[in-house]
Design a protein around this motif. Sequence first.
Motif, PDB file in Angstrom:
ATOM      1  N   PHE A 524       0.806  -1.209   0.000  1.00 43.27           N
ATOM      2  CA  PHE A 524       0.000   0.000   0.000  1.00 43.27           C
ATOM      3  C   PHE A 524       0.848   1.273   0.000  1.00 43.27           C
ATOM      4  O   PHE A 524       0.337   2.354  -0.175  1.00 43.27           O
ATOM      5  CB  PHE A 524      -0.889   0.052   1.257  1.00 43.27           C
ATOM      6  CG  PHE A 524      -1.728  -1.158   1.463  1.00 43.27           C
ATOM      7  CD1 PHE A 524      -2.617  -1.574   0.500  1.00 43.27           C
ATOM      8  CD2 PHE A 524      -1.630  -1.897   2.623  1.00 43.27           C
ATOM      9  CE1 PHE A 524      -3.395  -2.702   0.690  1.00 43.27           C
ATOM     10  CE2 PHE A 524      -2.407  -3.019   2.825  1.00 43.27           C
ATOM     11  CZ  PHE A 524      -3.287  -3.425   1.849  1.00 43.27           C
ATOM     12  N   GLY A 525       2.132   1.166   0.217  1.00 44.14           N
ATOM     13  CA  GLY A 525       2.929   2.349   0.508  1.00 44.14           C
ATOM     14  C   GLY A 525       3.049   2.503   2.003  1.00 44.14           C
ATOM     15  O   GLY A 525       2.742   1.584   2.761  1.00 44.14           O
ATOM     16  N   PRO A 526       3.508   3.658   2.476  1.00 47.90           N
ATOM     17  CA  PRO A 526       3.626   3.862   3.926  1.00 47.90           C
ATOM     18  C   PRO A 526       2.306   3.574   4.628  1.00 47.90           C
ATOM     19  O   PRO A 526       1.253   4.066   4.202  1.00 47.90           O
ATOM     20  CB  PRO A 526       4.016   5.336   4.029  1.00 47.90           C
ATOM     21  CG  PRO A 526       4.700   5.636   2.732  1.00 47.90           C
ATOM     22  CD  PRO A 526       3.986   4.815   1.701  1.00 47.90           C
ATOM     23  N   PRO A 527       2.333   2.769   5.692  1.00 45.49           N
ATOM     24  CA  PRO A 527       1.078   2.277   6.303  1.00 45.49           C
ATOM     25  C   PRO A 527       0.452   3.276   7.265  1.00 45.49           C
ATOM     26  O   PRO A 527       0.198   2.963   8.414  1.00 45.49           O
ATOM     27  CB  PRO A 527       1.543   1.020   7.021  1.00 45.49           C
ATOM     28  CG  PRO A 527       2.950   1.308   7.394  1.00 45.49           C
ATOM     29  CD  PRO A 527       3.516   2.150   6.291  1.00 45.49           C
ATOM     30  N   PHE A 528       0.214   4.482   6.800  1.00 48.79           N
ATOM     31  CA  PHE A 528      -0.401   5.517   7.615  1.00 48.79           C
ATOM     32  C   PHE A 528      -1.401   6.310   6.767  1.00 48.79           C
ATOM     33  O   PHE A 528      -1.240   6.466   5.562  1.00 48.79           O
ATOM     34  CB  PHE A 528       0.661   6.500   8.142  1.00 48.79           C
ATOM     35  CG  PHE A 528       1.414   6.041   9.355  1.00 48.79           C
ATOM     36  CD1 PHE A 528       1.075   6.490  10.619  1.00 48.79           C
ATOM     37  CD2 PHE A 528       2.467   5.159   9.241  1.00 48.79           C
ATOM     38  CE1 PHE A 528       1.774   6.070  11.742  1.00 48.79           C
ATOM     39  CE2 PHE A 528       3.174   4.730  10.350  1.00 48.79           C
ATOM     40  CZ  PHE A 528       2.824   5.194  11.606  1.00 48.79           C
ATOM     41  N   ASN A 529      -2.445   6.820   7.438  1.00 49.00           N
ATOM     42  CA  ASN A 529      -3.159   8.015   6.993  1.00 49.00           C
ATOM     43  C   ASN A 529      -4.162   7.857   5.864  1.00 49.00           C
ATOM     44  O   ASN A 529      -4.358   8.768   5.080  1.00 49.00           O
ATOM     45  CB  ASN A 529      -2.165   9.113   6.603  1.00 49.00           C
ATOM     46  CG  ASN A 529      -1.158   9.371   7.703  1.00 49.00           C
ATOM     47  OD1 ASN A 529      -1.490   9.297   8.880  1.00 49.00           O
ATOM     48  ND2 ASN A 529       0.083   9.642   7.314  1.00 49.00           N
ATOM     49  N   SER A 530      -4.841   6.745   5.794  1.00 49.08           N
ATOM     50  CA  SER A 530      -5.943   6.659   4.846  1.00 49.08           C
ATOM     51  C   SER A 530      -7.208   7.252   5.453  1.00 49.08           C
ATOM     52  O   SER A 530      -7.527   7.004   6.621  1.00 49.08           O
ATOM     53  CB  SER A 530      -6.214   5.203   4.462  1.00 49.08           C
ATOM     54  OG  SER A 530      -7.416   5.101   3.727  1.00 49.08           O
ATOM     55  N   ALA A 531      -7.939   8.017   4.651  1.00 46.92           N
ATOM     56  CA  ALA A 531      -9.253   8.496   5.081  1.00 46.92           C
ATOM     57  C   ALA A 531     -10.143   7.313   5.405  1.00 46.92           C
ATOM     58  O   ALA A 531     -10.038   6.243   4.793  1.00 46.92           O
ATOM     59  CB  ALA A 531      -9.891   9.335   3.975  1.00 46.92           C
ATOM     60  N   ALA A 532     -11.031   7.494   6.390  1.00 47.92           N
ATOM     61  CA  ALA A 532     -11.972   6.485   6.903  1.00 47.92           C
ATOM     62  C   ALA A 532     -11.260   5.447   7.761  1.00 47.92           C
ATOM     63  O   ALA A 532     -11.903   4.798   8.572  1.00 47.92           O
ATOM     64  CB  ALA A 532     -12.765   5.806   5.783  1.00 47.92           C
ATOM     65  N   TRP A 533      -9.962   5.274   7.591  1.00 51.92           N
ATOM     66  CA  TRP A 533      -9.191   4.396   8.467  1.00 51.92           C
ATOM     67  C   TRP A 533      -8.630   5.237   9.622  1.00 51.92           C
ATOM     68  O   TRP A 533      -8.934   5.003  10.781  1.00 51.92           O
ATOM     69  CB  TRP A 533      -8.088   3.691   7.675  1.00 51.92           C
ATOM     70  CG  TRP A 533      -8.539   2.403   7.041  1.00 51.92           C
ATOM     71  CD1 TRP A 533      -8.142   1.143   7.363  1.00 51.92           C
ATOM     72  CD2 TRP A 533      -9.484   2.235   5.964  1.00 51.92           C
ATOM     73  NE1 TRP A 533      -8.776   0.204   6.578  1.00 51.92           N
ATOM     74  CE2 TRP A 533      -9.603   0.850   5.715  1.00 51.92           C
ATOM     75  CE3 TRP A 533     -10.250   3.104   5.195  1.00 51.92           C
ATOM     76  CZ2 TRP A 533     -10.447   0.335   4.720  1.00 51.92           C
ATOM     77  CZ3 TRP A 533     -11.090   2.595   4.213  1.00 51.92           C
ATOM     78  CH2 TRP A 533     -11.178   1.231   3.991  1.00 51.92           C
ATOM     79  N   GLY A 534      -7.840   6.241   9.303  1.00 59.31           N
ATOM     80  CA  GLY A 534      -7.306   7.108  10.344  1.00 59.31           C
ATOM     81  C   GLY A 534      -8.389   7.850  11.110  1.00 59.31           C
ATOM     82  O   GLY A 534      -8.185   8.227  12.281  1.00 59.31           O
TER      83      GLY A 534
END
Length: 890
Positions: A524-534
């Motif tokens: 996924f790329g860096p495993p931080f900061n997706s909308a609805a997840w974060g």
Amino acid sequence: MFTITGLRCEYLENPVGIDVLQPRISWRMESDERASAQTAYRIEVAGDDRFQEKLWDSGQVLSDQSVHIQLTGLKMESRQRYYYRVQAWNQHGECSEWSETAFWEMGLLKADEWQAVWIGAPASLLPENSEQCPMLRRSFELDGKIKSARVYASALGLYELEMNGVKIGDAYFAPGWTSYKHRLQYQTYDVTGLLRQGGNVIGAMLGNGWYKGNLAWAGSKDLYGDRLALLFQLHITLEDSREITVISDDGWKVSGSPILMSEIYHGETYDARLEQPGWSAEGFDDSGWQPVVILSHTKAILIAQENVPVRKIEEIKPIQLIETPAGETVIDMGQNMVGWIRFTVKGEAGQEVQIRHAEILDGEGNFYTDNLRAAKQLIRYVLKGGESETFEPHFTFQGFRYIRLTGFEEPVRLDDFTGIVLHSDMEPTGDFQCSNPLINQLQHNIVWGLKGNFLDVPTDCPQRDERLGWTGDAQMFIRTASYLANITPFFTKWLRDLKADQAADGGVPFVVPNVLGTEGNGLFGPPFNSAAWGDAAVICPWTIYLCYGDKRILEEQYDSMKAWVDYIRGQGEHEYLWNTGFHFGDWLALDSKPDSYIGATDRDYIATAFYAYSVSLMQKTAAVLGNTEDEKAFAALYSNILRAFTDEFVTPSGRLSVATQTGQVLALMFGLLEGPAKERAVRKLMELLEESKFHLTTGFVGTPYLNHVLSDNGNNEAAYKLLFQQDYPSWLYQVTKGATTIWEHWDGIKEDGSFWSKDMNSFNHYAYGAIGDWLYRSVAGIDTDDHEPGYKRIRIRPQPGDGLDWAQGQLQTLYGLVRSRWEKSDDGRMRIEVKIPPNTTAEIHLPGAALEAVTENGIKLSEAAGISSVTDMDTGVRVLVGSGEFQFAY
């Protein structure tokens, strides 16, 4: 007469070993009288259960508050037990008797109170590459009668304790999974009854667990450390008032155990020939054991147990013995479950039996494990020989419905196998039933999705090489979960880990605890900061506050919540839009491009919509906490985001530029549209549903809100139509295919019997179970009021629809049981039964009712007790009531 009952401290009944410096007390008021209410209370706290050693007295406090009463001014001391009782006054000025006495007990409150040191096995016994689990023991003498005794223990890895040959406590997978670099739980055990005058022995067994074991799909190990260790401290008070302390130190010994391998994903290998009978009891010869080594590790991160422990919750017996077309012996447990198998076997010494676990049989009826990916889910047991042997694992769990047997002698007896269901021991609170058996099975599947995935952390799935605390899944399901169980201790712990693992810039990892690192693994790329997840950082604390009235969780998480919003605001060139970075989008939506997991709804659109939603919740949170300046700032920010959203995604004629089901749903659910634009979005959603012949195309992001949006915008029958679809894609399609839990994919099993995929096809994934929220909140009609949360003010607003003759829901709130049932007769008459607990009020909507036609328990509303007001509305009749049981007919 009325009574005070159900005393709790920090949601728990008589907790032992907490470290909350200002504990909160809650209770229930019970009364048969309608409109019963508390007007004052008094709490006494003492050092003894007779209240002769009084430590604190609130005096009479004029208040109707009966949950989360903070005991300010009472200083907590380590290892002290505090007894408390409550009395209250009702609306008539009558005073209750004192409640029954309850207590809480503090744990170790300071790091320097730990005299114990970390101990483990020397490399000469268990080299670095060894998979064998160590056993540790220590013997000691007591020369007096025991008055009380407490064990305080933790581990780097997982641990089980024994004392004088008996398991200590009934918890499993201690110390639990936290952000181990920042927070490590310890547990407290009352072992008074296990000690004896004379010789005593402590035994401990350690396993890899989440600390050292294999985690995630990249085959990573040792993510937190490469050495297992025990921390143990026993405080004993004798009858003559002497105190004795036994700690983990260099006086312990260690040996290899019969557990040759134990991994969360892969199962356990156990050689019973290596058992050492009596190893944790007096009289055992440990001369062949080696001295332990002392390990260096901080104790500053130790915290008392926050979550409820994982326990054995229930047992399941098999329903069928199967000989598959491939000639394999398989047992069907009848339920996709999480835990392990306890089995009994008899044979020769050295004989090996194996049990492999799977969720499903393939289209030909053969045992299917491809969807487990690298997870082996394999139990290997080597017999010691002789009499019948019974075994169950220690430091692993499996997700399965079917087990494949290898090496067992014929004939196989089903009675020799029992499924042990394990999960965090949350108090069940909700129940939903209706006239349709398929919907009842769907509700069953939702409940079992929670059971399978709430094992210490809210995991996405419990079977393959993943089982991670995905933030998106957690926030999508949390409101449904709040109906099913008391989830506050569970999520309080998890949210503290989210805060601990949050990046310095406010970013939130995809999974909590974060075991994906910071750079990512190329998936996924860096495993931080997706909308609805974060956004779980904001949505989850707010939901807990809303459902339990828990203001403290907002106080604790406020900095984390605010940091997440600040992170979003700092992205890209436009501070009021979120149009940068990686996002999961409408994950697994059916309108996705071929060979893509991400739905067709524009990801910038989803990100900005959730940005607006989180900011709106921050505005409410700041208001609750009295942060006036922040409230104003978030209000202004929200207005700017709304304006930017409109400019970017809404045409001058009021049409959304994103023409998907999820696109319309998010804008409507989050209140991002007004007037003609809102009306147009409602029409567009209905057009899209008609085009799909009333089948959903939504994924993880849109599905939780779809039916809510329909019911709240005049299309309740469309919501019911979606619910009752039985062909693909629909909730009931899974049910018709024999599902006993919720699937990850709408077509995990395709209509032709084939599977969606091998690489990502869980049959126990709770995200789509978020429909449970709508079943409770809209079908049964049980909800709380934002302004008096935690069901202090209850909203009963059932929305019946075609296809159901009756539906009922009930919820055990902190105030008591709320119940709502409606039933339609053949002649169109409606009957609604409601139960409201004392010390609360309720707003009841009687849909489609005409005021003059409504009776309550056979009499006119104007003559019924407990009703404070009645209002005739376009949609029916609204009745305001106090506590009691009410029966409305019209």
